[in-house]
Design a protein around this motif. Structure first.
Motif, PDB file in Angstrom:
ATOM      1  N   PRO A  36       0.812  -1.229   0.000  1.00 49.19           N
ATOM      2  CA  PRO A  36       0.000   0.000   0.000  1.00 49.19           C
ATOM      3  C   PRO A  36       0.842   1.275   0.000  1.00 49.19           C
ATOM      4  N   ARG A  37       1.941   1.272   0.713  1.00 43.89           N
ATOM      5  CA  ARG A  37       2.817   2.458   0.714  1.00 43.89           C
ATOM      6  C   ARG A  37       3.425   2.685  -0.664  1.00 43.89           C
ATOM      7  N   TRP A  38       3.835   1.616  -1.299  1.00 46.94           N
ATOM      8  CA  TRP A  38       4.420   1.735  -2.631  1.00 46.94           C
ATOM      9  C   TRP A  38       3.385   2.264  -3.623  1.00 46.94           C
ATOM     10  N   VAL A  39       2.166   1.750  -3.564  1.00 47.57           N
ATOM     11  CA  VAL A  39       1.097   2.202  -4.465  1.00 47.57           C
ATOM     12  C   VAL A  39       0.802   3.680  -4.221  1.00 47.57           C
ATOM     13  N   ARG A  40       0.725   4.092  -2.965  1.00 50.09           N
ATOM     14  CA  ARG A  40       0.455   5.498  -2.648  1.00 50.09           C
ATOM     15  C   ARG A  40       1.600   6.392  -3.126  1.00 50.09           C
ATOM     16  N   HIS A  41       2.833   5.953  -2.906  1.00 52.87           N
ATOM     17  CA  HIS A  41       3.991   6.731  -3.361  1.00 52.87           C
ATOM     18  C   HIS A  41       3.971   6.898  -4.880  1.00 52.87           C
ATOM     19  N   ARG A  42       3.653   5.831  -5.581  1.00 53.26           N
ATOM     20  CA  ARG A  42       3.590   5.886  -7.044  1.00 53.26           C
ATOM     21  C   ARG A  42       2.483   6.838  -7.518  1.00 53.26           C
ATOM     22  N   GLU A  43       1.338   6.798  -6.866  1.00 51.46           N
ATOM     23  CA  GLU A  43       0.231   7.686  -7.244  1.00 51.46           C
ATOM     24  C   GLU A  43       0.562   9.139  -6.900  1.00 51.46           C
ATOM     25  N   CYS A  44       1.238   9.366  -5.786  1.00 54.01           N
ATOM     26  CA  CYS A  44       1.672  10.726  -5.437  1.00 54.01           C
ATOM     27  C   CYS A  44       2.635  11.275  -6.493  1.00 54.01           C
ATOM     28  N   SER A  45       3.514  10.443  -7.000  1.00 54.14           N
ATOM     29  CA  SER A  45       4.440  10.877  -8.053  1.00 54.14           C
ATOM     30  C   SER A  45       3.677  11.272  -9.314  1.00 54.14           C
ATOM     31  N   ARG A  46       2.642  10.522  -9.626  1.00 48.18           N
ATOM     32  CA  ARG A  46       1.821  10.872 -10.792  1.00 48.18           C
ATOM     33  C   ARG A  46       1.113  12.212 -10.602  1.00 48.18           C
ATOM     34  N   THR A  47       0.607  12.455  -9.400  1.00 50.27           N
ATOM     35  CA  THR A  47      -0.088  13.720  -9.181  1.00 50.27           C
ATOM     36  C   THR A  47       0.877  14.907  -9.198  1.00 50.27           C
ATOM     37  N   VAL A  48       2.098  14.703  -8.728  1.00 51.77           N
ATOM     38  CA  VAL A  48       3.100  15.778  -8.799  1.00 51.77           C
ATOM     39  C   VAL A  48       3.356  16.141 -10.262  1.00 51.77           C
ATOM     40  N   ALA A  49       3.467  15.148 -11.131  1.00 52.44           N
ATOM     41  CA  ALA A  49       3.661  15.408 -12.562  1.00 52.44           C
ATOM     42  C   ALA A  49       2.447  16.124 -13.148  1.00 52.44           C
ATOM     43  N   ALA A  50       1.254  15.754 -12.720  1.00 54.45           N
ATOM     44  CA  ALA A  50       0.038  16.398 -13.221  1.00 54.45           C
ATOM     45  C   ALA A  50      -0.023  17.860 -12.775  1.00 54.45           C
ATOM     46  N   PHE A  51       0.301  18.125 -11.511  1.00 53.46           N
ATOM     47  CA  PHE A  51       0.303  19.505 -11.029  1.00 53.46           C
ATOM     48  C   PHE A  51       1.357  20.334 -11.755  1.00 53.46           C
ATOM     49  N   ALA A  52       2.528  19.770 -12.000  1.00 53.67           N
ATOM     50  CA  ALA A  52       3.579  20.497 -12.727  1.00 53.67           C
ATOM     51  C   ALA A  52       3.109  20.853 -14.128  1.00 53.67           C
ATOM     52  N   TYR A  53       2.444  19.911 -14.797  1.00 53.69           N
ATOM     53  CA  TYR A  53       1.927  20.168 -16.144  1.00 53.69           C
ATOM     54  C   TYR A  53       0.900  21.301 -16.107  1.00 53.69           C
ATOM     55  N   LEU A  54      -0.042  21.240 -15.168  1.00 53.33           N
ATOM     56  CA  LEU A  54      -1.091  22.259 -15.105  1.00 53.33           C
ATOM     57  C   LEU A  54      -0.538  23.620 -14.683  1.00 53.33           C
ATOM     58  N   GLN A  55       0.478  23.645 -13.834  1.00 50.30           N
ATOM     59  CA  GLN A  55       1.116  24.917 -13.489  1.00 50.30           C
ATOM     60  C   GLN A  55       1.799  25.525 -14.709  1.00 50.30           C
ATOM     61  N   HIS A  56       2.446  24.685 -15.492  1.00 53.84           N
ATOM     62  CA  HIS A  56       3.097  25.156 -16.714  1.00 53.84           C
ATOM     63  C   HIS A  56       2.052  25.693 -17.692  1.00 53.84           C
ATOM     64  N   LEU A  57       0.964  24.984 -17.860  1.00 58.38           N
ATOM     65  CA  LEU A  57      -0.125  25.429 -18.723  1.00 58.38           C
ATOM     66  C   LEU A  57      -0.704  26.746 -18.223  1.00 58.38           C
ATOM     67  N   SER A  58      -0.871  26.878 -16.909  1.00 60.17           N
ATOM     68  CA  SER A  58      -1.387  28.114 -16.319  1.00 60.17           C
ATOM     69  C   SER A  58      -0.453  29.292 -16.610  1.00 60.17           C
ATOM     70  N   HIS A  59       0.828  29.062 -16.475  1.00 61.46           N
ATOM     71  CA  HIS A  59       1.820  30.105 -16.769  1.00 61.46           C
ATOM     72  C   HIS A  59       1.747  30.535 -18.245  1.00 61.46           C
ATOM     73  N   ALA A 107      -8.848  24.146 -17.152  1.00 59.62           N
ATOM     74  CA  ALA A 107      -8.335  22.907 -17.740  1.00 59.62           C
ATOM     75  C   ALA A 107      -8.184  21.878 -16.632  1.00 59.62           C
ATOM     76  N   SER A 108      -8.498  20.652 -16.963  1.00 58.26           N
ATOM     77  CA  SER A 108      -8.405  19.560 -15.997  1.00 58.26           C
ATOM     78  C   SER A 108      -7.571  18.433 -16.574  1.00 58.26           C
ATOM     79  N   LEU A 109      -6.907  17.731 -15.686  1.00 61.80           N
ATOM     80  CA  LEU A 109      -6.300  16.460 -16.036  1.00 61.80           C
ATOM     81  C   LEU A 109      -7.140  15.400 -15.339  1.00 61.80           C
ATOM     82  N   VAL A 110      -7.634  14.457 -16.124  1.00 65.86           N
ATOM     83  CA  VAL A 110      -8.499  13.407 -15.611  1.00 65.86           C
ATOM     84  C   VAL A 110      -7.701  12.121 -15.571  1.00 65.86           C
ATOM     85  N   ARG A 111      -7.687  11.484 -14.414  1.00 64.88           N
ATOM     86  CA  ARG A 111      -6.946  10.231 -14.242  1.00 64.88           C
ATOM     87  C   ARG A 111      -7.615   9.140 -15.055  1.00 64.88           C
ATOM     88  N   GLN A 112      -6.875   8.543 -15.955  1.00 65.80           N
ATOM     89  CA  GLN A 112      -7.374   7.461 -16.796  1.00 65.80           C
ATOM     90  C   GLN A 112      -7.078   6.134 -16.135  1.00 65.80           C
TER      91      GLN A 112
END
Length: 155
Positions: A36-59, A107-112
């Motif tokens: 469970p910790r590994w799965v959560r860590h992996r999902e957190c990494s994905r959300t960090v990438a999503a936030f970085a993308y949306l921040q870049h788009l916002s800029h 703009a939204s990023l939707v988890r597939q």
């Protein structure tokens, strides 16, 4: 009495089946706690990438607005240096008319696919930055600096 010649040298140091089963149970218990910790860590990494993308788009949307007085309706026409993160799809919800007194964009990023233990979720940004009221992400997955209590852009 002399030792039995048939069993001479056959006494070896070896693990019993009980010891093998014990080690297997211990390993499986450790894996059950770590997964469970590994799965959560992996999902957190994905959300960090999503936030970085949306921040870049916002800029880039802010730059486009400063230069042309309106927001770009197609984010792919902006000079994006980042690609949409894996496991996400971009969804541009709304861009107001350029003649509107207060133009907006969203703009939204939707988890597939299903995020094990977290389900599907959406991360939304607009002209003011992260929009927690229109996002459905689990708060435990939010990167540092973001919360559901504020609506601002971290630059």
């Amino acid at each position: 009495m002399s030792p039995d010649p048939l069993h001479r040298g056959s006494h070896r140091a070896a693990f019993s089946i009980i010891e093998y089963v014990g080690v297997a149970l211990l390993c499986s218990a450790i894996a059950a706690m770590a997964l469970p910790r590994w799965v959560r860590h992996r999902e957190c990494s994905r959300t960090v990438a999503a936030f970085a993308y949306l921040q870049h788009l916002s800029h880039l949307q802010r730059q486009h607005f400063d230069q042309f007085g309106c927001y770009e309706t197609d984010p792919m026409k902006l000079d994006l240096a980042l690609v949409v993160p894996a496991s996400f799809a971009i969804d541009v919800k709304s861009v107001s008319d350029e003649h509107d007194s207060s133009p907006t964009w969203s703009a939204s990023l939707v988890r597939q696919g299903s995020a094990f233990g977290f389900g599907d979720y959406r991360i939304t940004f607009d002209q003011a930055g992260y929009a927690p009221e229109r996002s459905s992400i689990n708060t435990s997955l939010l990167p540092l600096g973001f919360s559901t209590m504020h609506h601002r852009d971290i630059r």
